[in-house]
Enzyme design. Structure first.
Site, mmCIF file in Angstrom:
data_model
loop_
_atom_site.group_PDB
_atom_site.id
_atom_site.type_symbol
_atom_site.label_atom_id
_atom_site.label_comp_id
_atom_site.label_asym_id
_atom_site.label_seq_id
_atom_site.Cartn_x
_atom_site.Cartn_y
_atom_site.Cartn_z
ATOM 1 N N SER A 454 0.855 -1.186 0.000
ATOM 2 C CA SER A 454 0.000 0.000 0.000
ATOM 3 C C SER A 454 0.889 1.232 0.000
ATOM 4 C CB SER A 454 -0.902 0.012 1.235
ATOM 5 O OG SER A 454 -1.569 1.252 1.362
ATOM 6 N N TYR A 467 -2.500 -0.657 10.213
ATOM 7 C CA TYR A 467 -2.549 -0.967 8.786
ATOM 8 C C TYR A 467 -1.229 -0.600 8.107
ATOM 9 C CZ TYR A 467 -4.168 -0.928 3.938
ATOM 10 O OH TYR A 467 -4.317 -1.158 2.590
#
Length: 584
Positions: A454, A467
Site C-alpha cells: 500500500s 494498517y
C-alpha cells in the site's frame, strides 16, 4: 527417459537413434534438439507430453548415439538434415502429419522442414524456439544493409555481438580441440552457473564429440544461406514462436517481420534464458500441448490462444490470486484470465471465489478454479498449497492480495486488533510466499510473486498505525525475498495501489468509536473513495505489467507515486502531513 522405445533409422549413409514415448495411435510430436545437445535435452518435456501424445525424439546425425557422416565436411547441410527428417517421419508416422518442435539448431533446421515443398502435407504444426530460419535471417540482414538507419544499424550490431560464437565455430580445428578438451569438461558447470540449468542426466557423456561434429552445422550452412536466402521460405503449417526474453544468443528483433513468412503465427514470450527445454519444461509442455491439440481439432492457430494484452506472456501459466472474491483481487484474476492464464481464485467467501472462477473461464481462462481459505490460517494454507500442487500444478505467478483495513489511533488499537490485521495482511502474505514460493523454488523453473502492499507502507499516518505497519512489513518482506530468490529465477514485486474504489473501505474497522460512528465513517470513506473512483482494473494492469517487467516496487495511483517520491526525497514533508487530522 523412462519407458522410451528405441529404433534405428538408416538414411544417407548414417544411422539415426530414434526414441519414442506414449501411444503411437495418438498425434505424433517430434522434438528436434539443438547444438551442442543430443535428444536428451528434451527428456523433461517429452515425459510431460507422453501421456497425451506419441512423442518422438532423435539424435541428429553426428550427435548422441547417431552416427556421423564421412567426411564431415558437407555432411550437415540443411538438405541432408531434411533427408534425415523425412526418413524419421516415414518410420514413425507414415500416414499422418507430425507436429514438429525445434530448439536452437533443431529450430533452424525445422524451419527448413516447414518451408520446403517436399514436406508439404507432412507437418501439422511447428513450434520454434531460439532458432530462426537462415533464409529469414538472410533477408533480415539484407533489408537493414540495403536501407540503413541508426536503428537498423544498431540492430545489426547488436545481433552481431550476440553471434560471437558463430565466428569462432567457423575457425578450423580450434573448436574441435576446445570441445574435446577443457570446454567439454567444464560445459555442464557453465550451464549450471550461467544458464541455471539444473544438474542431472544432462548433458550426456557424448557432449565433447557431439559439439565437435556439430560445428559443421554452422560451417556447412551459415555463410551460404545468409548470402543467398531462399525467396520462397514460407511456412506451409501453423507456427508457434516461443521467444525466451533473456536469450544471450538471439535478439528478439530477428522475428519482427515473421508474419510475412508465417501467416498462421502465434507468438509467446518466456522470461528465461536460452536452454528453456531444461529450465522451463512445464511451461513448454503446456504451450506445445495446447498448440498441438488446437491444430488437431482444426482450430485456426490464431484462434487457439487468448487475445489479451499479455497473452503471449501468460497463456497457459498457472496464477493464484488471494482475496480474489472482489476488488483488486477479482480484477487481477480477470486480467490474467484475459491473458489466457489458468486461474486459481482464492477467497474466504466460497461463493465469491466460485463466481470469480466462473467469470474467469468466460473471459478467456482455459481453466479456473475457486478455492476457499482464510489466509491467516497457516494449516488451511498448507492444505491449499498441497491441493493446488497435486491437482493443478506448481503456481507460476502468485498474487498475495488478501487484506483488511483498520483505522484509529495507536492508543485506541487493542492487541486483538493488532493481531487481526497482522494475521491477514502480513502473516497471510508470509504463508503464501513460504508455501507457494517454496514450491516454485523446489521446481527450479522460476516464477513470480506479487505482494499487495500500500502507499501507506511508506506514507505515515496518525490514523493508520496498524494498517501502515502491516503494509510496511509486506514491502520490506518483498524486498528481502526479491534479493533471496533472484538467483532462482523468481521475481518479487510489491504493488502499492493508493486510493482505489473497492469494498475494503466499507468493511474496514474504525477503533476508538461506537458502532454508529464507525458505520458513519465507513460510509463517508466509501463515498470519498467512490468520488476518487480509481478503478481496480488499473491496479490489475499494473500487476501484470510488474510481472512482465519484473519491477520491484510499483506505486499505482498518482498520489501513491507522489508519496513514494516524497518518501525518498522529502521525507520531512511526509512526516508533517502525517500529523494532520484526517477528514472525519
Amino acid at each position: 527417459m523412462k519407458d522410451a522405445r528405441e529404433r534405428w533409422v538408416r538414411t544417407g549413409g548414417v544411422e539415426l537413434c530414434v526414441a519414442e514415448l506414449g501411444d503411437p495411435e495418438r498425434p505424433t510430436v517430434l522434438l528436434v534438439h539443438g547444438y551442442p545437445d543430443s535428444k536428451e535435452v528434451w527428456s523433461e518435456v517429452a515425459e510431460r507430453l507422453a501421456d497425451r501424445f506419441h512423442v518422438v525424439l532423435y539424435d541428429v546425425r553426428g550427435h548422441g548415439r547417431s552416427t556421423a557422416p564421412r567426411p564431415l565436411r558437407g555432411g550437415f547441410t540443411l538438405e541432408k538434415l531434411t533427408d534425415d527428417f523425412v526418413a524419421v517421419i516415414d518410420a514413425v508416422s507414415p500416414d499422418e502429419p507430425v507436429h514438429v518442435v525445434g530448439h536452437d539448431w533443431g529450430s533452424v533446421q525445422s524451419w527448413e522442414f516447414v518451408t520446403v515443398k517436399r514436406t508439404e502435407g507432412r507437418i501439422a504444426s511447428f513450434t520454434s524456439m531460439s532458432g530462426p530460419s537462415l533464409d529469414h535471417f538472410g533477408h533480415w540482414i539484407k533489408k537493414r544493409v540495403s536501407r540503413p538507419t541508426p536503428r537498423k544499424v544498431g540492430q545489426l550490431l547488436g545481433q552481431g555481438a550476440k553471434s560471437w560464437y558463430v565466428y569462432m565455430l567457423h575457425t578450423p580445428v580450434l573448436p574441435e580441440l576446445a570441445w574435446r578438451g577443457p570446454l567439454g569438461k567444464r560445459w555442464p558447470r557453465i550451464l549450471q552457473r550461467v544458464e541455471k540449468v539444473p544438474a542431472g542426466d544432462y548433458p550426456t557423456p557424448s557432449l565433447p564429440q557431439d559439439a565437435a561434429h556439430g560445428a559443421w552445422l554452422y560451417r556447412d550452412n551459415i555463410r551460404a544461406r545468409l548470402r543467398r536466402p531462399r525467396a520462397d521460405a514460407y511456412a506451409h503449417a501453423p507456427v508457434q514462436l516461443i521467444t525466451p526474453s533473456g536469450d544471450a544468443f538471439l535478439s528478439e528483433r530477428l522475428y519482427d517481420d515473421l508474419e510475412l513468412w508465417a501467416p498462421q503465427l502465434v507468438r509467446r514470450t518466456l522470461p528465461a534464458k536460452h536452454w528453456v527445454p531444461r529450465t522451463r519444461p512445464d511451461q513448454l509442455a503446456a504451450w506445445i500441448g495446447a498448440f498441438v491439440t488446437s491444430n488437431e481439432d482444426g482450430m485456426p492457430a490464431k484462434d487457439s490462444v487468448a487475445t489479451g494484452r499479455y497473452a503471449d506472456r501468460f497463456g497457459g501459466q498457472l496464477v493464484l490470486v488471494t482475496g480474489a472474491g472482489s476488488g483488486i483481487g477479482r480484477a487481477t484474476a480477470f486480467a490474467f484470465a484475459e491473458a489466457g492464464a489458468r486461474v486459481v481464485a482464492v477467497d474466504r467467501d466460497a461463493e465469491s471465489a466460485a463466481r470469480t472462477a466462473e467469470m474467469s473461464r468466460l473471459i478467456g481462462a482455459p481453466e479456473a478454479w475457486g478455492e476457499t481459505v482464510d489466509v491467516a490460517d497457516e494449516q488451511a494454507m498448507e492444505k491449499l498449497a498441497e491441493k493446488v500442487a497435486r491437482e493443478y500444478g506448481v503456481v507460476d505467478v502468485l498474487v498475495n492480495n488478501a487484506g483488511i483495513g483498520l483505522s484509529g489511533s495507536f492508543l485506541d488499537t487493542s492487541s486483538e486488533d493488532w493481531k487481526k490485521v497482522l494475521d491477514v495482511n502480513l502473516w497471510g502474505v508470509i504463508h503464501g510466499c513460504r508455501l507457494f514460493g517454496g514450491q516454485m523454488a523446489e521446481r527450479g523453473q522460476g516464477g513470480h510473486i506479487v505482494n499487495t502492499a500500500s502507499a501507506a507502507a511508506y506514507q505515515p499516518s496518525k490514523a493508520l498505525p496498524a494498517y501502515s505497519t502491516s503494509k510496511a512489513a509486506v514491502l520490506m518482506l518483498s524486498e528481502c525475498l526479491r534479493a533471496e530468490l533472484a538467483g532462482r529465477g523468481i521475481g518479487v514485486s510489491a504493488i502499492c495501489p493508493g486510493f482505489v474504489n473497492t469494498n475494503i473501505t466499507s468493511t474496514s474497522r474504525f477503533v476508538g468509536v461506537d458502532a454508529a460512528e464507525e458505520q458513519r465513517r465507513q460510509k463517508r470513506t466509501s463515498r470519498l473513495y467512490g468520488l476518487r473512483n480509481y478503478p481496480p482494473e488499473k491496479v490489475a494492469d499494473a500487476v501484470l505489467r510488474a510481472v512482465v517487467r519484473n519491477q520491484a516496487v510499483v506505486p499505482v495511483t498518482p498520489e501513491a507515486r507522489g508519496a513514494h517520491l516524497m518518501s525518498r526525497f522529502t521525507p520531512r514533508a511526509l512526516r508533517a502531513i502525517a500529523r494532520l487530522e484526517p477528514p472525519l
